[in-house]
Design an enzyme around this catalytic site. Structure first.
Site, PDB file in Angstrom:
ATOM      1  N   ASP A 110       0.542  -1.239  -0.007  1.00 18.34           N
ATOM      2  CA  ASP A 110      -0.089  -0.214   0.076  1.00 18.34           C
ATOM      3  C   ASP A 110       0.804   1.341   0.083  1.00 18.34           C
ATOM      4  OD1 ASP A 110      -2.156  -1.589   0.422  1.00 18.34           O
ATOM      5  OD2 ASP A 110      -1.848  -1.732   2.475  1.00 18.34           O
TER       6      ASP A 110
ATOM      7  N   GLU B 126     -11.366   0.327  -3.882  1.00 17.85           N
ATOM      8  CA  GLU B 126     -10.691   0.902  -2.558  1.00 17.85           C
ATOM      9  C   GLU B 126      -9.329   1.568  -3.092  1.00 17.85           C
ATOM     10  OE1 GLU B 126      -9.770  -2.703  -0.407  1.00 17.85           O
ATOM     11  OE2 GLU B 126      -8.387  -3.247  -1.893  1.00 17.85           O
TER      12      GLU B 126
HETATM   13  C1  6LW Z   1      -5.779  -2.144   1.958  1.00 15.57           C
HETATM   14  C2  6LW Z   1      -6.508  -2.186   0.726  1.00 15.57           C
HETATM   15  C3  6LW Z   1      -5.698  -3.328   0.110  1.00 15.57           C
HETATM   16  O1  6LW Z   1      -6.064  -1.415   3.204  1.00 15.57           O
HETATM   17  O2  6LW Z   1      -5.304  -4.269   0.982  1.00 15.57           O
HETATM   18  O3  6LW Z   1      -4.127  -3.871  -1.760  1.00 15.57           O
HETATM   19  C4  6LW Z   1      -5.652  -3.827   2.415  1.00 15.57           C
HETATM   20  N1  6LW Z   1      -4.972  -3.189  -0.995  1.00 15.57           N
HETATM   21  O4  6LW Z   1      -6.327  -1.197   0.129  1.00 15.57           O
HETATM   22  C5  6LW Z   1      -4.690  -4.034   3.184  1.00 15.57           C
HETATM   23  O5  6LW Z   1      -3.312  -3.865   2.737  1.00 15.57           O
END
Ligand code: 6LW
Length: 529
Positions: free
Chosen positions: A36, A196
């Site tokens: 991230d 996300e």
């Molecule tokens: C993070 C989400 C994700 O918050 O995995 O790859 C979760 N993305 O965006 C935890 O890293």
């Protein structure tokens, strides 16, 4: 060779390597568990942060001059008041952070999923201490801040607002964290699951909203939309996704799971994405966690970002980079002569500070096992560092004379409390034993034990892409004796689950009671040669 010829060859050599170094770099740019990534620029300096889940301190801050070489300069979350991890299950705690710089101040916004939700901390010195948390009453994960040029400041997360799954936006008061507006749903993505990791950028009069979709595994991708109004409606890039390895073009790559990106314009005007991906270790598994990668991109004539070629990224990237400036690399050995722990070391959850010391015996890391074992979701006497390479040798010299059969201390390859391999010294009857134990889910098994003579012991884990081998030697003996080996696969994210990667650590435990004595670690080597 005469002097002129020598000079000419030298010029040719340095000239060619000079050009070469400016056109090639290796991914991942920050290897090992560093997911991230989020990046910001201040003049010609770049700062990057990554997620840390149950590990403490939380959210490392990396610094670079070229986006390729990174040096860790500190942590955002160094105090329990910023990072309570009491109720933190493995892969709970700190999810994706975002780092931004505005008017002399750095902001790092993130979620503690097991301790309070979304918050940000600030500092004027990113290698120093950061502020106490400012909590935000917007839910969801992956919060990001956007500082608009009209002085308005917005918070975006993957909250379900207005009954819709996707990305939510509110305007906030940056001093207090209070929401000034309602939380509005602004985009649901292109149909991939788990929309996300939103980030908003204003470029050429457009608000760009870049997000991750598809989940952080093999279906991961990065998509983008834009609007003239920050509240939307957002139109999706017709060529989404801009980055993914889930398609035919990426299926044979070792790198998988590309997504969760942040965008930055470098000081020479070039454009880059930092993003997470993982490297498969042979089969369809990975034990190093999700790592930080880098790719350049360009804008097409319609004003959409294009990662080329073919939305995929290689382990070796040939491109024009910023002038490459190396950063200090960690020495192989930590001899624990410093009275402060090196930045590479982490605890599990908030440390039990009575369980470790660098000062009781100078030049020694002393671990005083508490009642907690590596197999519990709590804070054992454990200090570990990321495994960052498939091939490595981790060696430590330990002095430990257990008093009770419950006393133990050793070295571990640790994925989480249900998945770890340990090589440890303990007592049976009146004898000292070295044991190699594997824990895979509910199965726990002593693979081999061997009686130990008096004295200090050197413990070793050898790693390859597919195997960890565990061995030891007495300090003065020339050769290591192997106790056994175990597949890396059972510590991988595919088997162990969760969002982290393997740590290599030293630990001690009294298995349900305080250890009756301490373990002195003289040094720890992490060697990748
Ligand atoms: C993070 C989400 C994700 O918050 O995995 O790859 C979760 N993305 O965006 C935890 O890293």
């Amino acid at each position: 060779m005469n002097f002129k010829k020598l000079l000419f060859s030298a010029m040719l050599f340095f000239g060619v390597t000079g050009i070469y170094s400016q056109t090639t770099y290796r991914n991942p740019v920050i290897p090992g568990f560093n997911p991230d990534p989020s990046v910001c620029r201040v003049g010609e300096d770049y700062y990057l942060v990554t997620s840390t889940f149950e590990f403490f301190p939380g959210v490392p801050v990396y610094h670079s001059k070229d986006l390729v070489h990174w040096e860790q300069i500190g942590y955002c979350l160094t105090r329990k008041s910023q990072l309570p991890l009491d109720n933190c299950w493995s892969s709970g705690g700190i999810y994706a952070p975002t780092i931004r710089y505005n008017n002399g101040v750095f902001y790092m916004v993130t979620t503690n999923v097991t301790g309070g939700g979304n918050f940000y901390v600030t500092t004027t010195n990113p290698s120093g201490e950061w502020s106490e948390p400012i909590w935000v009453k917007q839910g969801g994960i992956d919060p990001t801040l956007f500082f608009d040029d009209n002085n308005k400041i917005y918070l975006t997360s993957n909250d379900n607002a207005e009954g819709k799954t996707g990305i939510a936006l509110s305007e906030i008061d940056i001093k207090t964290g209070k929401l000034i507006t309602q939380i509005k749903h602004i985009w649901g993505g292109t149909g991939g699951r788990y929309p996300e990791a939103p980030h908003i950028y204003k470029i050429n009069g457009w608000y760009y909203l870049m997000i991750a979709e598809g989940g952080t595994e093999y279906g991961h991708m990065e998509t983008i939309a834009r609007s003239k109004n920050i509240w939307g409606p957002y139109e999706s890039n017709p060529d989404n996704p801009i980055l993914t390895h889930r398609a035919l073009s990426g299926q044979n790559q070792q790198i998988q799971g590309t997504g969760h990106a942040d965008m930055i314009q470098a000081h020479d005007g070039s454009w880059w994405l930092v993003f997470l991906a993982f490297r498969k270790a042979g089969g369809d598994f990975h034990q190093l966690g999700r790592e930080t990668f880098l790719t350049p991109f360009i804008w097409n004539t319609d004003g959409w970002p294009v990662v080329s070629p073919g939305d995929t990224v290689g382990l070796i990237v040939k491109t024009k980079t910023l002038p490459l400036i190396s950063m200090p690399v960690l020495p192989i050995r930590d001899d624990f002569k410093d009275t402060k722990l090196g930045l590479q070391w982490n605890f599990l959850r908030n440390p039990d500070n009575s369980a470790w010391s660098l000062t009781e015996k100078s030049g020694t890391l002393r671990l005083k096992g508490n009642a907690i074992t590596l197999s519990q979701s709590a804070s054992p006497a454990f200090i570990g560092r990321r495994q960052q390479h498939f091939n490595f040798t981790a060696t430590t010299k330990v002095s430990f004379n257990p008093v009770k059969s419950s006393d133990e201390a050793g070295i571990t390859a640790f994925s989480n409390e249900k998945h770890h391999y340990d090589l440890f010294i303990t007592k049976e009857g009146n004898k000292r034993f070295l044991k190699f134990r594997v824990k895979i889910g509910n199965m726990e098994h002593i693979v081999k034990k061997i009686e130990l003579t008096e004295g200090e012991t050197i413990l070793r884990i050898l790693g390859t892409a597919e195997w960890y081998s565990f061995g030891f030697k007495a300090e003065n003996s020339p050769n290591f004796i192997e106790l056994g080996k175990m597949e890396t696969k059972y510590l991988s994210s595919e088997v162990a689950g969760g969002f982290t990667g393997v740590y290599l650590g030293m630990y001690s435990t009294g298995n349900g009671e305080k250890c009756k004595t301490f373990a002195d670690f003289d040094w720890f080597d992490y060697d990748t040669n």
